[in-house]
Design a protein around this motif. Structure first.
Motif, PDB file in Angstrom:
ATOM      1  N   PHE A  47       0.854  -1.193   0.000  1.00 23.92           N
ATOM      2  CA  PHE A  47       0.000   0.000   0.000  1.00 23.92           C
ATOM      3  C   PHE A  47       0.886   1.237   0.000  1.00 23.92           C
ATOM      4  CE2 PHE A  47       0.441  -1.869   4.258  1.00 23.92           C
ATOM      5  CZ  PHE A  47       1.259  -0.928   4.816  1.00 23.92           C
ATOM      6  N   GLY A  48       0.263   2.389  -0.151  1.00 18.90           N
ATOM      7  CA  GLY A  48       1.038   3.630  -0.214  1.00 18.90           C
ATOM      8  C   GLY A  48       0.389   4.780   0.528  1.00 18.90           C
ATOM      9  N   PHE A  49       0.383   5.950  -0.092  1.00 16.46           N
ATOM     10  CA  PHE A  49       0.028   7.189   0.612  1.00 16.46           C
ATOM     11  C   PHE A  49      -1.381   7.227   1.227  1.00 16.46           C
ATOM     12  CE2 PHE A  49       3.242   8.279  -2.624  1.00 16.46           C
ATOM     13  CZ  PHE A  49       4.282   8.519  -1.747  1.00 16.46           C
ATOM     14  N   PRO A  50      -2.422   6.712   0.561  1.00 17.17           N
ATOM     15  CA  PRO A  50      -3.750   6.810   1.180  1.00 17.17           C
ATOM     16  C   PRO A  50      -3.813   6.067   2.520  1.00 17.17           C
ATOM     17  CG  PRO A  50      -3.961   6.253  -1.148  1.00 17.17           C
ATOM     18  CD  PRO A  50      -2.498   6.144  -0.799  1.00 17.17           C
ATOM     19  N   VAL A  51      -3.145   4.906   2.583  1.00 16.11           N
ATOM     20  CA  VAL A  51      -3.128   4.152   3.843  1.00 16.11           C
ATOM     21  C   VAL A  51      -2.300   4.889   4.891  1.00 16.11           C
ATOM     22  CG1 VAL A  51      -2.333   1.995   4.927  1.00 16.11           C
ATOM     23  CG2 VAL A  51      -3.643   1.920   2.792  1.00 16.11           C
ATOM     24  N   MET A  52      -1.165   5.440   4.465  1.00 14.56           N
ATOM     25  CA  MET A  52      -0.329   6.249   5.369  1.00 14.56           C
ATOM     26  C   MET A  52      -1.152   7.342   6.035  1.00 14.56           C
ATOM     27  SD  MET A  52       3.009   6.130   5.852  1.00 14.56           S
ATOM     28  CE  MET A  52       3.429   7.818   6.309  1.00 14.56           C
ATOM     29  N   SER A  53      -2.011   8.000   5.246  1.00 13.40           N
ATOM     30  CA  SER A  53      -2.726   9.144   5.817  1.00 13.40           C
ATOM     31  C   SER A  53      -3.772   8.677   6.844  1.00 13.40           C
ATOM     32  CB  SER A  53      -3.332  10.028   4.729  1.00 13.40           C
ATOM     33  OG  SER A  53      -4.414   9.383   4.136  1.00 13.40           O
ATOM     34  N   VAL A  54      -4.358   7.499   6.647  1.00 15.50           N
ATOM     35  CA  VAL A  54      -5.270   6.954   7.669  1.00 15.50           C
ATOM     36  C   VAL A  54      -4.498   6.686   8.964  1.00 15.50           C
ATOM     37  CG1 VAL A  54      -6.721   4.969   8.320  1.00 15.50           C
ATOM     38  CG2 VAL A  54      -6.831   5.882   5.989  1.00 15.50           C
ATOM     39  N   ALA A  82       3.670  12.771   4.216  1.00 18.14           N
ATOM     40  CA  ALA A  82       2.513  11.955   4.616  1.00 18.14           C
ATOM     41  C   ALA A  82       2.561  11.575   6.097  1.00 18.14           C
ATOM     42  CB  ALA A  82       2.442  10.698   3.757  1.00 18.14           C
ATOM     43  N   GLY A  83       3.630  11.982   6.796  1.00 16.17           N
ATOM     44  CA  GLY A  83       3.645  11.801   8.247  1.00 16.17           C
ATOM     45  C   GLY A  83       4.684  10.853   8.799  1.00 16.17           C
ATOM     46  N   ALA A  84       5.602  10.376   7.967  1.00 16.18           N
ATOM     47  CA  ALA A  84       6.636   9.461   8.470  1.00 16.18           C
ATOM     48  C   ALA A  84       7.579  10.188   9.434  1.00 16.18           C
ATOM     49  CB  ALA A  84       7.442   8.897   7.306  1.00 16.18           C
ATOM     50  N   ASP A  85       7.905   9.548  10.547  1.00 13.25           N
ATOM     51  CA  ASP A  85       8.925  10.063  11.465  1.00 13.25           C
ATOM     52  C   ASP A  85      10.291   9.489  11.101  1.00 13.25           C
ATOM     53  OD1 ASP A  85       7.248  11.594  13.422  1.00 13.25           O
ATOM     54  OD2 ASP A  85       6.282   9.632  13.550  1.00 13.25           O
ATOM     55  N   TYR A  86      10.313   8.190  10.787  1.00 16.30           N
ATOM     56  CA  TYR A  86      11.512   7.509  10.298  1.00 16.30           C
ATOM     57  C   TYR A  86      11.225   7.017   8.882  1.00 16.30           C
ATOM     58  CZ  TYR A  86      13.906   7.187  14.815  1.00 16.30           C
ATOM     59  OH  TYR A  86      14.559   7.487  15.984  1.00 16.30           O
ATOM     60  N   VAL A  87      12.139   7.250   7.966  1.00 14.28           N
ATOM     61  CA  VAL A  87      12.032   6.676   6.624  1.00 14.28           C
ATOM     62  C   VAL A  87      13.265   5.798   6.407  1.00 14.28           C
ATOM     63  CG1 VAL A  87      11.911   7.100   4.145  1.00 14.28           C
ATOM     64  CG2 VAL A  87      10.744   8.649   5.733  1.00 14.28           C
ATOM     65  N   THR A  88      13.002   4.512   6.167  1.00 11.61           N
ATOM     66  CA  THR A  88      14.081   3.550   5.941  1.00 11.61           C
ATOM     67  C   THR A  88      14.003   3.024   4.513  1.00 11.61           C
ATOM     68  OG1 THR A  88      14.171   2.908   8.273  1.00 11.61           O
ATOM     69  CG2 THR A  88      15.019   1.310   6.676  1.00 11.61           C
ATOM     70  N   PHE A  89      15.087   3.166   3.783  1.00 13.97           N
ATOM     71  CA  PHE A  89      15.158   2.635   2.417  1.00 13.97           C
ATOM     72  C   PHE A  89      16.140   1.466   2.420  1.00 13.97           C
ATOM     73  CE2 PHE A  89      18.334   5.953   2.889  1.00 13.97           C
ATOM     74  CZ  PHE A  89      19.468   5.373   2.333  1.00 13.97           C
ATOM     75  N   HIS A  90      16.161   0.697   1.321  1.00 16.57           N
ATOM     76  CA  HIS A  90      17.078  -0.440   1.238  1.00 16.57           C
ATOM     77  C   HIS A  90      18.401  -0.053   0.609  1.00 16.57           C
ATOM     78  CE1 HIS A  90      15.640  -4.305   2.772  1.00 16.57           C
ATOM     79  NE2 HIS A  90      14.491  -3.643   2.846  1.00 16.57           N
ATOM     80  N   HIS A  91      19.487  -0.508   1.239  1.00 15.32           N
ATOM     81  CA  HIS A  91      20.841  -0.336   0.701  1.00 15.32           C
ATOM     82  C   HIS A  91      20.918  -0.882  -0.724  1.00 15.32           C
ATOM     83  CE1 HIS A  91      25.236  -0.358   0.588  1.00 15.32           C
ATOM     84  NE2 HIS A  91      25.190  -1.628   0.232  1.00 15.32           N
ATOM     85  N   GLU A  92      20.231  -1.993  -0.973  1.00 12.56           N
ATOM     86  CA  GLU A  92      20.309  -2.659  -2.286  1.00 12.56           C
ATOM     87  C   GLU A  92      19.514  -1.916  -3.362  1.00 12.56           C
ATOM     88  OE1 GLU A  92      18.933  -4.004   0.443  1.00 12.56           O
ATOM     89  OE2 GLU A  92      20.284  -5.571   1.162  1.00 12.56           O
ATOM     90  N   ALA A  93      18.679  -0.948  -2.948  1.00 13.66           N
ATOM     91  CA  ALA A  93      17.731  -0.331  -3.885  1.00 13.66           C
ATOM     92  C   ALA A  93      18.221   0.992  -4.471  1.00 13.66           C
ATOM     93  CB  ALA A  93      16.387  -0.107  -3.189  1.00 13.66           C
ATOM     94  N   THR A  94      19.369   1.459  -4.000  1.00 13.63           N
ATOM     95  CA  THR A  94      19.841   2.766  -4.474  1.00 13.63           C
ATOM     96  C   THR A  94      21.361   2.763  -4.613  1.00 13.63           C
ATOM     97  OG1 THR A  94      19.930   5.140  -4.027  1.00 13.63           O
ATOM     98  CG2 THR A  94      19.876   3.706  -2.104  1.00 13.63           C
ATOM     99  N   SER A  95      21.865   3.570  -5.543  1.00 16.17           N
ATOM    100  CA  SER A  95      23.320   3.694  -5.664  1.00 16.17           C
ATOM    101  C   SER A  95      23.808   4.959  -4.958  1.00 16.17           C
ATOM    102  CB  SER A  95      23.714   3.734  -7.136  1.00 16.17           C
ATOM    103  OG  SER A  95      22.948   4.721  -7.792  1.00 16.17           O
ATOM    104  N   ALA A  96      22.873   5.702  -4.385  1.00 14.26           N
ATOM    105  CA  ALA A  96      23.253   6.976  -3.758  1.00 14.26           C
ATOM    106  C   ALA A  96      22.664   7.094  -2.350  1.00 14.26           C
ATOM    107  CB  ALA A  96      22.791   8.131  -4.635  1.00 14.26           C
ATOM    108  N   PRO A  97      23.103   6.210  -1.443  1.00 12.82           N
ATOM    109  CA  PRO A  97      22.514   6.242  -0.102  1.00 12.82           C
ATOM    110  C   PRO A  97      22.745   7.559   0.650  1.00 12.82           C
ATOM    111  CG  PRO A  97      24.416   4.757  -0.163  1.00 12.82           C
ATOM    112  CD  PRO A  97      24.120   5.142  -1.578  1.00 12.82           C
ATOM    113  N   ARG A  98      23.917   8.160   0.444  1.00 10.53           N
ATOM    114  CA  ARG A  98      24.202   9.408   1.174  1.00 10.53           C
ATOM    115  C   ARG A  98      23.241  10.521   0.784  1.00 10.53           C
ATOM    116  NH1 ARG A  98      29.656   7.658   1.268  1.00 10.53           N
ATOM    117  NH2 ARG A  98      30.396   7.724   3.418  1.00 10.53           N
ATOM    118  N   GLN A  99      22.952  10.627  -0.510  1.00 11.91           N
ATOM    119  CA  GLN A  99      21.985  11.638  -0.956  1.00 11.91           C
ATOM    120  C   GLN A  99      20.606  11.357  -0.374  1.00 11.91           C
ATOM    121  OE1 GLN A  99      24.620  10.937  -3.372  1.00 11.91           O
ATOM    122  NE2 GLN A  99      23.861  11.854  -5.279  1.00 11.91           N
TER     123      GLN A  99
END
Ligand code: DX5
Ligand code: ZN
Length: 216
Positions: A47-54, A82-99
């Motif tokens: 799911f995505g943003f609509p569920v986040m907002s609920v 949308a209200g996230a306090d912590y946003v965690t992405f995957h190391h494997e999903a990006t080539s630019a983690p620092r950005q």
């Protein structure tokens, strides 16, 4: 060390999502874990943003968003809006983690990175100083209800050593296959935040289950 439970709403009853979030809001869980899947980085879509907002409207607990999506940099800002306090992405999903980390910080949220079971935790050590949290996956990301991979605890211990040795202010979270049966060894290995989906929502009394998990 902190001991935080972050129930994953992936295992909630989506026909009664508001009821389930209200239950978490009353519970001893300090965080709510939100699993976002794109059908590309993982073989499942959640799911995505609509569920986040609920969720954001229904609780003031810390919202812990776990992005299992390819090229997460495209959506980091929107999850914070949308209200996230912590946003965690995957190391494997990006080539630019620092950005990605800098972008999350620039909009006022805490930044986490996650590693899949086959990824060595040492791969993230060169940017560990910039992170607020590392999420160790103890199952293959994509589905709730899988069995805990025991080798995950060695990763946690190696990460704990690295964080403590450098005096970093970085939480360790673990996600997948955790219940009252194994939570004690998980906390003992040096975890701060435990994600729990099926063990909380599958329990006869989820609120009591959370208390049990905190008191093992
Ligand atoms: C898996 C998700 C988990 C999942 C955990 O891809 O990241 O958060 O909901 O579920 P359990 O606790 O059932 O293993
Ligand atoms: Zn998760």
């Amino acid at each position: 060390m902190k001991r935080i439970i972050a129930p994953s709403i992936l295992s909630a009853d989506f026909g009664n999502l508001q009821r389930d979030i209200e239950m978490l809001d009353r519970s001893a869980a300090e965080w709510v874990h939100i699993d976002v899947m794109d059908g590309d980085f993982v073989p499942n879509i959640s799911f995505g943003f609509p569920v986040m907002s609920v969720v954001r409207k229904t609780t003031r607990k810390v919202l812990d968003v776990h992005l299992m999506i390819s090229h997460p940099e495209r959506y980091l800002r929107r999850f914070v809006e949308a209200g996230a306090d912590y946003v965690t992405f995957h190391h494997e999903a990006t080539s630019a983690p620092r950005q990605a980390i800098a972008e999350i910080h620039s909009v006022g949220a805490k930044a986490g990175v996650s590693v899949k079971p086959a990824t060595a935790v040492e791969e993230i050590f060169d940017y560990l100083a910039e992170l607020d949290m590392v999420l160790i996956m103890s199952v293959e990301p994509g589905f709730g209800g899988q069995s805990f991979i025991p080798e995950s605890l060695d990763k946690v211990r190696r990460l704990r050593d690295e964080i403590d040795r450098n005096g970093y202010n970085c939480l360790i979270e673990i996600d997948g296959g955790i219940s009252v049966k194994n939570i004690r060894e998980v906390f003992d290995a040096g975890v701060d935040v435990v994600v729990a989906g099926s063990s909380v929502f599958g329990a006869e009394n989820p609120e009591e289950e959370i208390v049990k998990m905190l008191n093992v």
